[in-house]
Scaffold this motif. Structure first.
Motif, short mmCIF file in Angstrom:
data_model
loop_
_atom_site.label_atom_id
_atom_site.label_comp_id
_atom_site.label_asym_id
_atom_site.label_seq_id
_atom_site.Cartn_x
_atom_site.Cartn_y
_atom_site.Cartn_z
N THR A 137 0.83 -1.20 0.00
CA THR A 137 0.00 0.00 0.00
C THR A 137 0.87 1.25 0.00
O THR A 137 0.45 2.32 0.44
CB THR A 137 -0.93 0.03 1.23
OG1 THR A 137 -0.12 -0.05 2.42
CG2 THR A 137 -1.91 -1.13 1.19
N VAL A 141 -4.06 4.25 -0.30
CA VAL A 141 -5.30 3.48 -0.50
C VAL A 141 -6.32 4.40 -1.15
O VAL A 141 -6.88 5.28 -0.50
CB VAL A 141 -5.83 2.93 0.84
CG1 VAL A 141 -7.13 2.17 0.62
CG2 VAL A 141 -4.79 2.03 1.50
N THR A 231 1.01 4.45 4.89
CA THR A 231 1.04 3.86 3.56
C THR A 231 2.33 3.07 3.36
O THR A 231 2.88 3.01 2.27
CB THR A 231 0.92 4.95 2.48
OG1 THR A 231 1.96 5.92 2.69
CG2 THR A 231 -0.43 5.62 2.54
#
Length: 316
Positions: A137, A141, A231
């Motif tokens: 990720t 996202v 992330t």
């Protein structure tokens, strides 16, 4: 037809209608695979207020589910275990109902039922594999995300099955009204089987609901349903083990639609009865070759998950 009406109904019509009703019920219970929220311990049958009603009630409250019209449907094992646990309560009415009719009735804001068609989820792999299954990720996202690429580094083959409950590190549940992040990871349900993923292999992991981490535009609340804490790359994926899927829900979570069937002109006897949105058709005809009078009952129906956020699995 030489029997009395009561005998005819009891011997033939009731059994035929039971078969139809059971199929409808089974299909409704099968909708659990579309419910991502889950509480309880896989493999451990709920046997008390604290391990059943308390858990599902808290989970539904945390996501702003309306408190009226809630149901809790347990399989036989959970039903009888919970009934045994309630016998220790100092509540004469509840204990009397349990002892005399094994009826749990209404408590904790739920109307409770036993259903032999409650089904089980077979997880794609055994618990404990997840430390080495990750998703990337690092790019963030995006709102509307319904899939990630997973990498298998477990040292053995794995798989994800439809209905598996998963969480992804760093992606937290959010209250759908206040949009505030909650303290636990967001649960997702797998929507497409991956097939076998070999060690060091990758696959697309599809899930529901779609992730929305944004807060809307121009001050609007938006569809935010999760909070992403970071992330970073290689977020760990965790899967719930195989479990019995008892289910608690608000009445608006699922829908059963039934359509009245046409009455064929060529049938010598036909009838249709509808009540409260339910409809059944009966047709009677004669097979002259085999000297049999045939009576058939038909229904046309469909089931659908409308608001999966208003339901939660009680794993056992």
């Amino acid at each position: 037809l030489t029997l009395t009406i009561d005998q005819y109904t009891k011997r033939y019509l009731n059994s035929a209608m039971l078969s139809l009703a059971n199929q409808v019920d089974y299909d409704l219970c099968g909708l659990f695979t579309q419910v991502p929220k889950a509480v309880g311990t896989p493999g451990t049958t709920p046997n008390s207020f604290a391990t059943s009603v308390q858990l599902v009630g808290q989970k539904l409250d945390e996501v702003a589910c309306p408190k009226d019209d809630r149901r809790l449907v347990n399989g036989p094992a959970a039903h009888w275990s919970l009934a045994g646990g309630l016998l220790s309560l100092y509540q004469p009415v509840i204990v009397k109902d349990v002892k005399e009719g094994a009826a749990l009735g209404r408590f904790g804001g739920f109307d409770t039922f036993m259903d032999q068609n409650i089904q089980s989820q077979t997880a794609g792999v055994a618990a404990g594999f997840t430390a080495n299954v990750t998703v990337d990720t690092s790019g963030g996202v995006a709102d509307g995300t319904t899939s990630f690429t997973v990498t298998n580094s477990t040292g053995s083959n794995i798989a994800f099955n439809v209905g598996d409950v998963i969480t992804i590190a760093g992606i937290y549940e959010a209250n759908p009204v206040s949009k505030q992040a909650l303290t636990y990871l967001k649960q997702l349900t797998v929507t497409a089987a991956t097939g076998t993923i070999a060690n060091s292999g990758t696959a697309t992991l599809s899930f529901a609901p779609a992730l929305y981490a944004g807060s809307g535009q121009s001050g609007e609340p938006g569809p935010q349903n999760c909070s992403v804490s970071s992330t970073a790359n290689n977020k760990v994926v965790t899967m719930a083990a195989s479990h019995v899927a008892n289910i608690a829900f608000h009445k608006n979570a699922f829908a059963l639609a039934m359509v009245p069937l046409e009455l064929p002109d060529g049938a010598p006897f036909k009838a249709r009865q509808s009540y409260d949105g339910l409809s059944v058709r009966v047709i009677k005809d004669y097979d002259v070759t085999n000297d049999i009078e045939i009576i058939r009952l038909d229904i046309l129906y469909g089931v659908k998950t409308i608001y999966p956020e208003l339901a939660v699995r009680l794993m056992g």
